[in-house]
Design an enzyme around this catalytic site. Structure first.
Site, mmCIF file in Angstrom:
data_model
loop_
_atom_site.group_PDB
_atom_site.id
_atom_site.type_symbol
_atom_site.label_atom_id
_atom_site.label_comp_id
_atom_site.label_asym_id
_atom_site.label_seq_id
_atom_site.Cartn_x
_atom_site.Cartn_y
_atom_site.Cartn_z
ATOM 1 N N GLN A 68 0.814 -1.216 0.000
ATOM 2 C CA GLN A 68 0.000 0.000 0.000
ATOM 3 C C GLN A 68 0.846 1.262 0.000
ATOM 4 O O GLN A 68 2.055 1.224 0.230
ATOM 5 C CB GLN A 68 -0.922 -0.008 1.222
ATOM 6 C CG GLN A 68 -0.210 -0.269 2.532
ATOM 7 C CD GLN A 68 -1.083 -0.975 3.548
ATOM 8 O OE1 GLN A 68 -2.298 -1.015 3.436
ATOM 9 N NE2 GLN A 68 -0.454 -1.543 4.558
ATOM 10 N N ALA A 175 -2.333 -12.178 9.742
ATOM 11 C CA ALA A 175 -2.928 -12.426 11.057
ATOM 12 C C ALA A 175 -3.577 -13.798 11.141
ATOM 13 O O ALA A 175 -3.488 -14.482 12.173
ATOM 14 C CB ALA A 175 -3.945 -11.337 11.377
ATOM 15 N N ASP A 192 -8.153 -5.000 14.249
ATOM 16 C CA ASP A 192 -7.922 -3.598 13.862
ATOM 17 C C ASP A 192 -7.513 -3.596 12.387
ATOM 18 O O ASP A 192 -6.390 -3.260 12.028
ATOM 19 C CB ASP A 192 -6.829 -2.988 14.737
ATOM 20 C CG ASP A 192 -6.711 -1.475 14.561
ATOM 21 O OD1 ASP A 192 -7.640 -0.864 13.991
ATOM 22 O OD2 ASP A 192 -5.682 -0.906 14.979
#
Length: 323
Positions: A68, A175, A192
């Site tokens: 990103q 994750a 999150d």
């Protein structure tokens, strides 16, 4: 929500180029040879018909990772702000609203939280808030983007103590993969992550199978899962908030949704807690736990406000089938 990969672009509009600089003003300044500040704007696309513009003092840093684009900008209204792929992630003026709401409710409702696992959270603010709890002995923060974590570690001075804490275990990994291979269980697991846009990188981390087969087995008895749940306004709650809430209801016995307005997000935001143990604290009991457990003063949450934030307006309640 660091690690968010969503479509958000600073577009050319009314003479502004893709970096937000007013071309005419820049040319005029160059001709004049002075040092007058150029008028700059950052533009975030909320949807096809709505854009949110921030006046900038300066662009402090820009970079690109494998996953990103990252920028730290100094806005006139919200102070320093972290931008990921064109989307506002947090601003120094109001980030405490999002991160206090994400972290403290599950840790306060848990009877004795010692271990926390954070999915995403690369900017370090979620870890910072978790480490304020006196009972917490370890926080695992797992973010897939090493460049974003390094960027935030270098430029977000408010979280330097959290990154330096002996209680923090920083893991660079997906994750889901990290939870699946972990032999540990946790008192609180935190999501999150970016919103579950279909086809996006985080979509599979909001599914019933993920919650049921990966998250829930990694919680201790009486453990609590919490996730950010995206926009929860009257006009926006159907995007992801309602579906996240209803998905968790099929996995956990007790699910609690709550909301808060975050000015820099230009909307009401939502979070959802889930557990097989009921959420039964009163406002007074919450205040007592805040006083006994948390280092320093909270800027946003109190017992009364947390309880009231679980009361959703009628349109949101009906579409979320909130009991």
């Amino acid at each position: 929500m660091v690690g968010a990969v969503q479509e958000g672009i600073v577009r050319e509009m009314n003479g502004f180029d893709t970096n937000g600089y007013d071309k005419a003003a820049a040319a005029k300044q160059q001709q004049k040879g002075d040092h007058e500040e150029i008028n700059k704007w950052f533009e975030e696309e909320i949807n096809d018909d709505l854009k949110f513009c921030f006046a900038l003092n300066s662009i402090l840093h820009q970079g690109t990772s494998k996953f990103q684009e990252i920028a730290l900008v100094d806005t006139k209204h919200f102070g320093k702000a972290l931008i990921i792929d064109g989307k506002m992630q947090s601003s120094e003026v109001d980030e405490f609203i999002y991160h206090e709401s994400l972290i403290h409710p599950p840790l306060l409702f848990h009877h004795n939280p010692k271990t926390v696992f954070i999915m995403g959270g690369g900017e370090g603010s979620a870890a910072r808030e978790a480490l304020r709890h006196r009972t917490v002995e370890s926080v695992v923060m797992c973010d897939i983007d090493e460049e974003v974590v390094g960027f935030c570690r270098a430029y977000l001075s408010v979280n330097r103590d959290a990154f330096a804490s002996d209680k923090l275990c920083l893991v660079i990994n997906d994750a889901r993969a990290e939870l699946e291979k972990s032999r540990e269980k946790f008192d609180v697991i935190v999501g999150d992550l970016a919103d579950p846009v279909e086809g996006g990188p985080c979509y599979q981390l909001y599914t019933k199978s993920f919650y049921e087969l990966v998250v829930k087995p990694k919680l201790h008895d009486r453990g609590i899962f919490v996730t950010q749940a995206g926009p929860a306004g009257v006009l926006t709650h159907k995007e992801v908030f309602s579906s996240i809430y209803n998905t968790l209801r099929h996995v956990f016995k007790h699910v609690k949704a709550y909301t808060a307005h975050v000015p820099s997000f230009a909307d009401t935001w939502g979070w959802v807690m889930a557990s097989d143990h009921p959420f039964t604290l009163t406002a007074q009991q919450i205040d007592e736990r805040i006083k006994d457990r948390i280092h320093g003063e909270l800027e946003y949450l109190s017992g009364d406000f947390l309880i009231s934030s679980t009361t959703l307006n009628k349109s949101v309640r009906l579409s979320s089938a909130v009991e």
